[in-house]
Write a protein that holds these residues in place. Structure first.
Motif, PDB file in Angstrom:
ATOM      1  N   THR A 131       0.851  -1.192   0.000  1.00 58.16           N
ATOM      2  CA  THR A 131       0.000   0.000   0.000  1.00 58.16           C
ATOM      3  C   THR A 131       0.891   1.247   0.000  1.00 58.16           C
ATOM      4  OG1 THR A 131      -0.147   0.034   2.416  1.00 58.16           O
ATOM      5  CG2 THR A 131      -1.849  -1.192   1.225  1.00 58.16           C
ATOM      6  N   THR A 132       0.249   2.403  -0.171  1.00 64.92           N
ATOM      7  CA  THR A 132       1.026   3.637  -0.328  1.00 64.92           C
ATOM      8  C   THR A 132       1.080   4.523   0.909  1.00 64.92           C
ATOM      9  OG1 THR A 132      -0.876   4.858  -1.161  1.00 64.92           O
ATOM     10  CG2 THR A 132       0.534   3.753  -2.786  1.00 64.92           C
ATOM     11  N   ARG A 133       0.607   4.061   2.033  1.00 64.77           N
ATOM     12  CA  ARG A 133       0.665   4.850   3.267  1.00 64.77           C
ATOM     13  C   ARG A 133      -0.024   6.206   3.083  1.00 64.77           C
ATOM     14  NH1 ARG A 133       5.930   6.930   6.439  1.00 64.77           N
ATOM     15  NH2 ARG A 133       5.002   7.072   8.483  1.00 64.77           N
ATOM     16  N   ALA A 134      -1.211   6.202   2.511  1.00 68.50           N
ATOM     17  CA  ALA A 134      -2.024   7.397   2.244  1.00 68.50           C
ATOM     18  C   ALA A 134      -1.315   8.396   1.338  1.00 68.50           C
ATOM     19  CB  ALA A 134      -2.472   8.069   3.546  1.00 68.50           C
ATOM     20  N   LEU A 135      -0.422   7.898   0.474  1.00 67.12           N
ATOM     21  CA  LEU A 135       0.227   8.766  -0.507  1.00 67.12           C
ATOM     22  C   LEU A 135      -0.336   8.514  -1.904  1.00 67.12           C
ATOM     23  CD1 LEU A 135       3.961   8.724   0.606  1.00 67.12           C
ATOM     24  CD2 LEU A 135       2.400  10.651   0.644  1.00 67.12           C
ATOM     25  N   ASN A 136      -1.616   8.164  -1.964  1.00 64.26           N
ATOM     26  CA  ASN A 136      -2.244   7.995  -3.266  1.00 64.26           C
ATOM     27  C   ASN A 136      -2.266   9.341  -3.982  1.00 64.26           C
ATOM     28  OD1 ASN A 136      -4.090   8.513  -1.046  1.00 64.26           O
ATOM     29  ND2 ASN A 136      -5.686   8.632  -2.617  1.00 64.26           N
ATOM     30  N   GLY A 137      -2.170   9.286  -5.287  1.00 61.10           N
ATOM     31  CA  GLY A 137      -2.137  10.535  -6.045  1.00 61.10           C
ATOM     32  C   GLY A 137      -2.052  10.290  -7.533  1.00 61.10           C
ATOM     33  N   THR A 138      -1.620  11.325  -8.253  1.00 61.44           N
ATOM     34  CA  THR A 138      -1.600  11.295  -9.708  1.00 61.44           C
ATOM     35  C   THR A 138      -0.283  11.834 -10.243  1.00 61.44           C
ATOM     36  OG1 THR A 138      -3.981  11.666  -9.728  1.00 61.44           O
ATOM     37  CG2 THR A 138      -2.805  12.072 -11.786  1.00 61.44           C
ATOM     38  N   PHE A 139       0.311  11.091 -11.149  1.00 58.49           N
ATOM     39  CA  PHE A 139       1.456  11.548 -11.930  1.00 58.49           C
ATOM     40  C   PHE A 139       0.911  12.081 -13.246  1.00 58.49           C
ATOM     41  CE2 PHE A 139       3.694   8.382  -9.328  1.00 58.49           C
ATOM     42  CZ  PHE A 139       4.820   9.096  -8.966  1.00 58.49           C
ATOM     43  N   THR A 140       1.311  13.290 -13.617  1.00 61.02           N
ATOM     44  CA  THR A 140       0.907  13.860 -14.894  1.00 61.02           C
ATOM     45  C   THR A 140       2.151  14.028 -15.760  1.00 61.02           C
ATOM     46  OG1 THR A 140      -0.901  15.076 -13.835  1.00 61.02           O
ATOM     47  CG2 THR A 140      -0.249  15.786 -16.049  1.00 61.02           C
ATOM     48  N   LEU A 141       2.166  13.379 -16.919  1.00 61.04           N
ATOM     49  CA  LEU A 141       3.276  13.517 -17.852  1.00 61.04           C
ATOM     50  C   LEU A 141       3.138  14.845 -18.576  1.00 61.04           C
ATOM     51  CD1 LEU A 141       5.784  12.358 -19.276  1.00 61.04           C
ATOM     52  CD2 LEU A 141       4.219  11.295 -20.920  1.00 61.04           C
ATOM     53  N   CYS A 142       4.185  15.661 -18.520  1.00 56.61           N
ATOM     54  CA  CYS A 142       4.148  16.991 -19.124  1.00 56.61           C
ATOM     55  C   CYS A 142       5.265  17.140 -20.150  1.00 56.61           C
ATOM     56  CB  CYS A 142       4.324  18.060 -18.054  1.00 56.61           C
ATOM     57  SG  CYS A 142       3.061  18.009 -16.777  1.00 56.61           S
ATOM     58  N   ARG A 143       4.955  17.843 -21.214  1.00 56.76           N
ATOM     59  CA  ARG A 143       5.956  18.216 -22.203  1.00 56.76           C
ATOM     60  C   ARG A 143       5.787  19.695 -22.467  1.00 56.76           C
ATOM     61  NH1 ARG A 143       6.833  17.801 -28.295  1.00 56.76           N
ATOM     62  NH2 ARG A 143       9.101  17.735 -28.382  1.00 56.76           N
ATOM     63  N   GLU A 144       6.795  20.455 -22.090  1.00 56.52           N
ATOM     64  CA  GLU A 144       6.788  21.903 -22.256  1.00 56.52           C
ATOM     65  C   GLU A 144       5.535  22.527 -21.644  1.00 56.52           C
ATOM     66  OE1 GLU A 144       7.257  22.257 -26.473  1.00 56.52           O
ATOM     67  OE2 GLU A 144       9.342  21.583 -26.404  1.00 56.52           O
ATOM     68  N   GLY A 145       5.179  22.061 -20.448  1.00 57.55           N
ATOM     69  CA  GLY A 145       4.060  22.634 -19.700  1.00 57.55           C
ATOM     70  C   GLY A 145       2.686  22.134 -20.089  1.00 57.55           C
ATOM     71  N   GLN A 146       2.606  21.204 -21.019  1.00 50.15           N
ATOM     72  CA  GLN A 146       1.313  20.676 -21.458  1.00 50.15           C
ATOM     73  C   GLN A 146       1.115  19.269 -20.906  1.00 50.15           C
ATOM     74  OE1 GLN A 146      -0.739  22.528 -22.552  1.00 50.15           O
ATOM     75  NE2 GLN A 146      -0.018  23.892 -24.135  1.00 50.15           N
ATOM     76  N   PRO A 147      -0.018  18.993 -20.233  1.00 50.82           N
ATOM     77  CA  PRO A 147      -0.285  17.635 -19.748  1.00 50.82           C
ATOM     78  C   PRO A 147      -0.615  16.689 -20.906  1.00 50.82           C
ATOM     79  CG  PRO A 147      -2.104  19.104 -19.187  1.00 50.82           C
ATOM     80  CD  PRO A 147      -1.053  19.948 -19.848  1.00 50.82           C
ATOM     81  N   LEU A 148       0.027  15.524 -20.902  1.00 46.34           N
ATOM     82  CA  LEU A 148      -0.155  14.563 -21.988  1.00 46.34           C
ATOM     83  C   LEU A 148      -0.885  13.298 -21.550  1.00 46.34           C
ATOM     84  CD1 LEU A 148       3.463  14.727 -23.449  1.00 46.34           C
ATOM     85  CD2 LEU A 148       1.440  15.921 -24.292  1.00 46.34           C
TER      86      LEU A 148
END
Length: 171
Positions: A131-148
């Motif tokens: 488990t993540t020890r309440a560190l669930n979240g989201t990774f957002t891949l970005c290229r030059e400031g734009q979410p992909l």
């Protein structure tokens, strides 16, 4: 007498012109395909790193952390250049003396991951049970400031991918 076969300079120039036009039409599609392949590669690379860290935590009965940095965690939610996976005995999200660096993976210069999580920590920590020890979240891949693309981590430690949500941020 034998006849000579060949092409005139005009015919050669015409063929080069047609080839140049076809190449200029294909180049944007080729560039788009390369960007799409790089994006897919980076998502798969992160998923591989996440699965590796989680399985190492479960099999090794130790806390395993992920962060960004070069030999040390940067402490930033913007993960660029390198992803680090290490045994985190004291669960502080930093590589301290006696803690083992397991893996380091490179991120291409134009790309970065933005890590946003419930507890606003700059690292992700897998416990011994995966488990993540309440560190669930989201990774957002970005290229030059734009979410992909996004990779969502649940409390149970499982990862899934999705298109960027409305309002996804790279900063």
């Amino acid at each position: 007498m034998k006849t000579m076969h060949g092409h005139s300079l005009v015919e050669l120039m015409f063929c080069l012109l047609i080839g140049g036009i076809l190449l200029s039409l294909a180049l944007p599609s080729f560039t788009s395909m390369l960007n799409s392949n790089t994006q897919t590669q980076l998502v798969n690379q992160l998923l591989g790193q996440l699965h590796y860290a989680r399985s190492t935590a479960v099999q090794g009965k130790a806390s395993v952390a992920l962060c960004s940095g070069h030999m040390q965690c940067s402490g930033s939610p913007k993960w660029e250049r390198h992803l680090l996976a290490f045994i985190d005995r004291n669960r502080n999200g930093q590589i301290d003396a006696g803690e083992e660096l397991l893996r380091q993976q490179d991120i291409p210069p134009a790309y970065s991951w933005h890590w946003s999580n419930f507890r606003r920590r700059p690292h992700l920590l897998y416990q011994r049970d995966g488990t993540t020890r309440a560190l669930n979240g989201t990774f957002t891949l970005c290229r030059e400031g734009q979410p992909l693309q996004q990779v969502v981590i649940s409390v149970s430690g499982r990862a899934r991918t999705q298109s960027p949500a409305a309002g996804a941020s790279c900063g």
